[in-house]
Structures are given as structure tokens and as C-alpha cells.
Design an enzyme around this catalytic site. Structure first.
Site, short mmCIF file in Angstrom:
data_model
loop_
_atom_site.label_atom_id
_atom_site.label_comp_id
_atom_site.label_asym_id
_atom_site.label_seq_id
_atom_site.Cartn_x
_atom_site.Cartn_y
_atom_site.Cartn_z
N LYS A 105 22.59 -5.73 -29.80
CA LYS A 105 21.20 -5.43 -29.47
C LYS A 105 20.60 -6.64 -28.77
CE LYS A 105 18.42 -1.91 -30.37
NZ LYS A 105 18.88 -0.56 -30.74
N1 GLU Z 1 18.54 1.98 -28.15
C1 GLU Z 1 19.24 3.14 -28.54
C2 GLU Z 1 19.65 3.06 -29.99
O1 GLU Z 1 19.07 2.35 -30.76
C3 GLU Z 1 20.40 3.46 -27.60
C4 GLU Z 1 21.45 2.40 -27.50
C5 GLU Z 1 22.48 2.67 -26.42
O2 GLU Z 1 22.44 3.70 -25.79
O3 GLU Z 1 23.32 1.78 -26.23
O4 GLU Z 1 20.53 3.75 -30.43
#
Ligand code: GLU
Length: 419
Positions: A105
């Protein structure tokens, strides 16, 4: 403010699942630590000529099952512990739905609504440049998250490609369609939430047409979840965003609300009126008498302070980490069913995976194909988690972590420890 640390929350959840599986600590200890953390500080020229320094993070929690994967958020409260927790949740999310990724993240500590469009672009591009050494289609693939969108993913794709000297669409997912984005990606998280809602209601013998639903958060995930669940026949009795919350027992006109919110950037519920809709506080929204509550905003919304007052029968976590460990215990004692984030909101990363696969093959799928494949993955994961829940008498959260942890531990074992 409390001293709430979401990363401690994650560790407790992992330990609970490991305990239920009867694992030795040495089997899973690595999953309690993020593999790699990068903190960056970078200057950006503001429109008025001044220079402001921004701070951001990219945390790669795991690459045991594949390249690390996860979004980037822009929020004024984003800090290292939040990004660490979000990265770990991605590892478990990708494992539970069975896509070949680890978890990561990123975040920039900024309120993007205070920036002009040009400033936002410069912050995004400079942050992308700062994390370029550790991202890439085979290493770590960012995507949208809170307050980031397809356009910003386009800027990240372009910045990375400029630095490499050639186009690299697979470095990021959730991009605009014209540069390699996937059809269905924007709606994917909300679509996944609606699929999971249908599945859990079926298990509980609750007909969706007779179900009252409350949604906290009207961003991409909250608004699309509310729209699709409403189209399936449920009555949306309450919604809220950062500015205000609305309640109407006979059901809100969702199409009208969503038309207003999407009409202009920055449109918020505080400026919206609907006949018969009452204005309530965020705490009142969360504790409404309802069948389903869908938190689709930020972490730590259902906590030790308000959990005892929650009246929903089912909570479907569209946000990441909306429920604390303490709240989980209280909800469980009240027999409230919680469908955990790592399952309920996995639709986004599942279609991100499809996008990445299309990019690697330079091939584009039709939207129907994307949606069908998404439904297959979500239902399969739901069935596995529900099966574990019935078999081991564990909560759905613990069950989801048990399934994910089994896959993660298998990967650790097969790969072994280097050197
Ligand atoms: N931000 C989204 C999540 O928390 C998508 C992450 C992604 O597609 O890599 O799952």
C-alpha cells in the site's frame, strides 16, 4: 484522539487465525512484519510559487505469493502505521480470493481537496518518481484507493514510463481505458460488495427485496455499492459522506443522490436535499435500526465506543479496516455477522489483477467477461470462507484469515528461507 494503531489490529487478527489453525509461530511469524518500507519526503512547487514538502509511504508487506499489490491513498491522516496495516490487509485479501499477488500500500499525507488540479498532478507525479525504484509490473503494482482515481493512475503510468524510456502499462492498475485500463475496473469494488451482499443474504434467508441497507461513505466504493444493491431491490434507508448523513425509512432515491454527487467535483451531501429525508449525525447513521450496514469510508469506524449500539444484523465491510478488534468481540457477542473487508471489498483488486493480465498479454477483454470472471472469483472465495466458518465455528473474519494464512504459509514453506 485515541492511540488506535491499525497495524496492531492486523497482528491480533493474524494471531487469532494462526491459533485456530494450530500453527507454530515460526510458520507464520514473517507475516507479522512488512517486508519492505519506504518513506519519502519530496518538494513540490505550489501554484503561488512557494515550495511545500510532502511525506509519503510505500509499504510492501509480502511478495511470498507474487508481486506485491495495493492502492495509493491521499489523505491528511495517512501515516506509517495506517499504510503498514493497509499493506498487510492486501496480502490477506489477495490470498483469500486466490490471485497471485502479495500485498502493498502507499499513501501521501495530504488533503487533496486543498490542492489545485495542477498541484495534485505535480504531487502525484513526484511521489510516483520517488517510489519508482521499488515498483514495477513484476515487483509492486499500485492502484487507486481513498481520494485517488483513474486519472491519477494515468499520471503514475506516464511518470514511470518516462523514467524507463518506454510505455509500461502494467506498472499500475485502475488506469483510464485508453492507456490500458480494464473495462469494469471502476465499478469492480462496489460490484464485488454487491455480489457478497447477495451471497450472505442468501445464507441468512433474507430476501434482498425486503432488506434495509445503510451505507457510510459515498466515494467510488460506497456510491457504486449503494447503487447496485439498490438495483437488486434493497431499500437504502441511510447514507453518509464526510459532510453529512441522510436517513429516510421508506428508502432514499439513490439515483437522484448519485446524480447530484457526480454532477460536479466536490459536491457533498450537506448541499443536497430530498423530500422526507432527515439529516442525522455519523454516529446516528452507524447505529440505525437496519438489516445491513456497509461501512465504505475509513478505518476505526466501528469501535469499542459504538459497537454495543450497532443494530444492524449484518455488517459488510466495503472499507478497509472499519471495525476494530475490540468491536469485533462485542459484535460477535451480539450475534451480528461481519463479512470482513479482505473478502467483501476484494472485487477491486480482483479486476486489477485482470487488468494487469490484459496488460501483460496486450489483449483487452469485453466488460461482460470481466464481470463474469469477477463474480466467479468472489463467489468461490465466499463459499470457502463460509465453509470454514461453518466447519470451525469461527467468525467470518477469522475464517477468511485462516484461509489466507494457509495459502501464505504454504508459499513460505515451499519457497523456503533465503539464503
Ligand atoms: N485500493 C483497493 C483495495 O484496497 C484496490 C487495490 C488494487 O486494486 O490493487 O483493495
Amino acid at each position: 484522539m485515541s492511540t488506535y494503531n491499525p497495524y496492531e489490529n492486523v497482528k491480533t487478527t493474524i494471531r487469532n487465525a494462526a491459533g485456530k489453525l494450530g500453527l507454530e509461530e515460526s510458520d507464520y511469524i514473517i507475516s507479522l512484519y512488512p517486508e519492505r518500507e519506504l518513506k519519502v519526503s519530496f518538494p513540490v512547487r505550489m501554484d503561488n510559487g512557494s515550495v511545500r514538502v510532502f511525506e509519503g509511504y510505500r509499504v510492501q508487506h509480502s511478495s511470498a505469493r507474487g508481486p506485491s499489490k495495493g492502492g495509493i491513498r491521499f489523505h491528511q491522516d495517512t501515516d506509517e502505521n495506517e499504510v503498514k496495516a493497509l499493506a498487510a490487509w492486501m496480502t490477506f485479501k489477495c490470498a483469500v480470493v486466490g490471485i497471485p499477488y502479495g500485498g502493498a500500500k502507499g499513501g501521501v499525507t495530504v488533503d487533496p481537496f486543498t490542492l489545485s488540479r495542477a498541484e495534485l498532478e505535480r504531487v502525484t507525479r513526484r511521489f510516483a518518481a520517488m517510489i519508482t525504484p521499488i515498483i514495477g509490473p513484476e515487483r509492486d503494482i499500485p492502484a487507486p484507493d481513498v481520494n485517488t482515481n483513474a486519472e491519477m493512475m494515468g499520471w503514475i503510468m506516464d511518470t514511470y514510463s518516462m523514467l524507463k524510456g518506454y510505455a509500461v502499462p502494467g506498472v499500475v492498475t485502475g488506469k483510464p481505458i485508453d492507456i490500458g485500463g480494464s473495462l469494469g475496473r471502476t465499478e469492480a469494488t462496489g460490484r464485488g460488495v454487491s455480489i457478497i451482499t447477495q451471497e450472505i443474504l442468501k445464507k441468512l434467508n433474507m430476501p434482498i427485496e425486503k432488506t434495509r441497507v445503510v451505507v457510510q461513505g459515498m466515494g467510488n466504493v460506497g456510491s457504486i455499492s449503494a447503487k447496485l444493491i439498490n438495483e437488486l431491490g434493497a431499500t437504502i434507508i441511510g447514507v453518509g459522506d464526510v459532510s453529512s448523513c441522510l436517513y429516510k425509512e421508506s428508502g432514499l432515491d439513490m439515483s437522484d443522490i448519485l446524480r447530484f454527487l457526480s454532477a460536479k467535483k466536490g459536491n457533498l451531501l450537506k448541499d443536497y436535499e430530498q423530500n422526507g429525508a432527515k439529516r442525522i449525525t455519523n454516529e446516528e447513521l452507524l447505529t440505525l435500526e437496519t438489516d445491513v450496514l456497509i461501512p465504505a469510508a475509513l478505518e476505526n469506524q466501528i469501535n469499542a465506543e459504538n459497537a454495543a449500539n450497532i443494530k444492524a444484523k449484518v455488517i459488510i465491510e466495503a472499507a478497509n479496516g472499519p471495525t476494530t478488534v475490540e468491536a469485533d468481540t462485542i459484535l460477535d457477542s451480539k450475534n451480528i455477522i461481519v463479512v470482513p473487508d479482505i473478502l467483501a471489498n476484494a472485487g477491486g483488486v480482483v479486476v486489477s489483477y485482470f487488468e494487469w493480465v490484459q496488460n501483460l498479454q496486450s489483449f483487452m477483454w469485453e466488460e461482460d467477461e470481466v464481470n463474469q470472471k469477477l463474480a466467479v472469483k468472489m463467489c468461490k472465495a465466499f463459499d470457502a470462507v463460509y465453509g470454514m466458518h461453518t466447519e470451525k465455528k469461527a467468525t467470518l473474519r477469522t475464517s477468511a484469515y485462516m484461509i489466507a494464512l494457509q495459502k501464505l504459509v504454504a508459499a513460505y514453506k515451499i519457497r523456503g528461507i533465503f539464503p
